[in-house]
Write an enzyme that holds these catalytic residues in place. Structure first.
Site, mmCIF file in Angstrom:
data_model
loop_
_atom_site.group_PDB
_atom_site.id
_atom_site.type_symbol
_atom_site.label_atom_id
_atom_site.label_comp_id
_atom_site.label_asym_id
_atom_site.label_seq_id
_atom_site.Cartn_x
_atom_site.Cartn_y
_atom_site.Cartn_z
ATOM 1 N N LYS A 131 0.827 -1.222 0.000
ATOM 2 C CA LYS A 131 0.000 0.000 0.000
ATOM 3 C C LYS A 131 0.853 1.261 0.000
ATOM 4 O O LYS A 131 0.456 2.277 -0.546
ATOM 5 C CB LYS A 131 -0.958 0.005 1.193
ATOM 6 C CG LYS A 131 -2.128 -0.924 0.987
ATOM 7 C CD LYS A 131 -3.345 -0.478 1.773
ATOM 8 C CE LYS A 131 -4.513 -1.420 1.509
ATOM 9 N NZ LYS A 131 -5.630 -1.225 2.422
ATOM 10 N N LYS A 213 -5.582 -11.101 -7.387
ATOM 11 C CA LYS A 213 -6.856 -11.288 -6.690
ATOM 12 C C LYS A 213 -7.946 -10.343 -7.215
ATOM 13 O O LYS A 213 -7.656 -9.207 -7.561
ATOM 14 C CB LYS A 213 -6.587 -11.016 -5.199
ATOM 15 C CG LYS A 213 -7.750 -11.190 -4.271
ATOM 16 C CD LYS A 213 -7.305 -10.988 -2.829
ATOM 17 C CE LYS A 213 -8.307 -10.113 -2.094
ATOM 18 N NZ LYS A 213 -8.082 -10.000 -0.666
ATOM 19 N N LYS A 216 -11.897 -5.323 -4.829
ATOM 20 C CA LYS A 216 -13.037 -4.435 -4.868
ATOM 21 C C LYS A 216 -12.641 -3.003 -5.165
ATOM 22 O O LYS A 216 -13.479 -2.165 -5.415
ATOM 23 C CB LYS A 216 -13.856 -4.542 -3.585
ATOM 24 C CG LYS A 216 -13.103 -4.291 -2.297
ATOM 25 C CD LYS A 216 -14.070 -4.489 -1.140
ATOM 26 C CE LYS A 216 -13.432 -4.883 0.155
ATOM 27 N NZ LYS A 216 -12.291 -4.077 0.594
#
Ligand code: TRP
Length: 348
Positions: A131, A213, A216
């Protein structure tokens, strides 16, 4: 009290403990949209846990602000995620369903645990490394201490089991380390939680890049299927899913796209991958994709319908999260009292 009676009581106590339901805690961050990957890999697996355990399902809103959020959008998304929890089958009569920020003890315990966690431990966290690469203009202290807040979420409720995706394994491990360190210093304050990680099959990958992955928060909406996507959208997205040039509906090395579609079909319908590929062996990719799309449409239809029903009844949804938070505050308060006392703070 006679010795015998005392022994009896101890036996009864042990029995009680064995019969006692286990505590489960899990949460999803209200970022992006709830996607098929979250549903199949997380929320759907929580549903059957509700009968045997005491479950806390939290929309972890405080975690989401480690990345900048638009307030209006965040408010809407928080409510949508919680409503979707219920629409997916989380049952307010069995479980607590609430917002993290409604239980101040999460932040209170996180502060305490920050003082029992080392910089070195946190700087090894892969999610932090990823991140901070992605948001180089905003490497804030919250992003760094995120795993401590997560440990607080879990330890507050004396949690036994934490159902999470494989990507959260490292965060669970640090929660265990922090809990053991604290217990080592003050006695048994926290129960040591255990991760429950679904079998490999439940990892759903991006439709556009099947080596990563299904996320969202992907910038490309074609990469994911949102739980609330309409049937037409699901079909369109499935049709544009990345596959390979081999042309065989078969699970195999280097066939990440087809492997992912087989997995989705299998998890959505409950049919094994072997039997699915045998049945579709003679289909072209186009037809196979339509089969997968239809399975997903049917899987998500009841969730979408229930969601729109719940949207008509916002008072009910509100009563769910307020009542749940009341109970959660009581449970969390007991742990907090104990922690403050052990540390040496004066009781109010
Ligand atoms: N970090 C988790 C994720 O990104 C979300 C989360 C926060 C969580 N607190 C938790 C999951 C406690 C399980 C238990 O997916």
């Amino acid at each position: 009290m006679s010795e015998n009676k005392e022994a009896d009581l101890t036996a009864a106590n042990t029995e009680n403990k064995a019969a006692k339901k286990k505590r489960v805690f899990s949460g999803v961050q209200p970022t992006g949209r709830l996607v098929l990957g979250n549903y199949l890999g997380a929320v759907k697996n929580w549903v059957p846990m509700q009968d045997e355990n005491e479950c806390c399902f939290c929309v972890v809103d405080q975690h989401s602000i480690t990345v900048r959020q638009d307030p209006k959008e965040l408010r809407q998304r928080c409510l949508d995620f919680l409503t979707l929890y219920i629409a997916c089958g989380l049952d307010p009569d069995k479980s607590l369903i609430y917002f993290q920020s409604h239980v101040p003890a999460h932040a209170q315990l996180a502060w305490v645990l920050n003082c029992y966690t080392y910089m070195g431990e946190l700087s090894r966290m892969t999610q932090f490394k990823e991140k901070s690469l992605k948001h180089q203009d905003n490497i804030n202290a919250g992003l760094f201490t995120y795993p401590v807040l997560m440990a607080a979420d879990i330890l507050l409720y004396q949690t036994d089991l934490v159902p999470v995706g494989i990507d959260q394994k490292q965060h669970l491990e640090i929660a265990q380390i922090i809990a053991k360190r604290f217990n080592g210093a003050y006695g048994d304050v926290f129960r040591i939680p255990e991760a429950i990680i679904p079998k490999v099959g439940a990892k759903i990958m991006s439709l556009q890049d099947p080596t990563s992955k299904m996320s969202k928060s992907d910038v490309n909406p074609k990469a994911y299927i949102a739980v609330l996507d309409e049937p037409d959208t699901i079909i369109k997205k499935m049709k544009s899913a990345v596959t390979d040039s081999d042309g065989k509906v078969e699970y195999g090395d280097g066939k990440d796209g087809i492997n992912n579609l087989l997995t989705i079909y299998s998890v959505a319908t409950g049919e094994s991958i072997e039997s699915t590929q045998a049945r579709f062996a003679n289909l072209g990719y186009g037809d196979f994709k339509m089969q997968v799309a239809e399975a997903v449409v049917e899987l998500l239809r009841p969730v979408r319908e229930k969601y729109y029903d719940l949207k008509k009844n916002e008072d009910y949804v509100k009563s769910v999260y307020t009542k749940s938070a009341d109970v959660a505050n009581k449970i969390a308060g007991r742990t907090m009292d104990k922690v403050y006392k052990k540390i040496g703070f004066i009781a109010r």
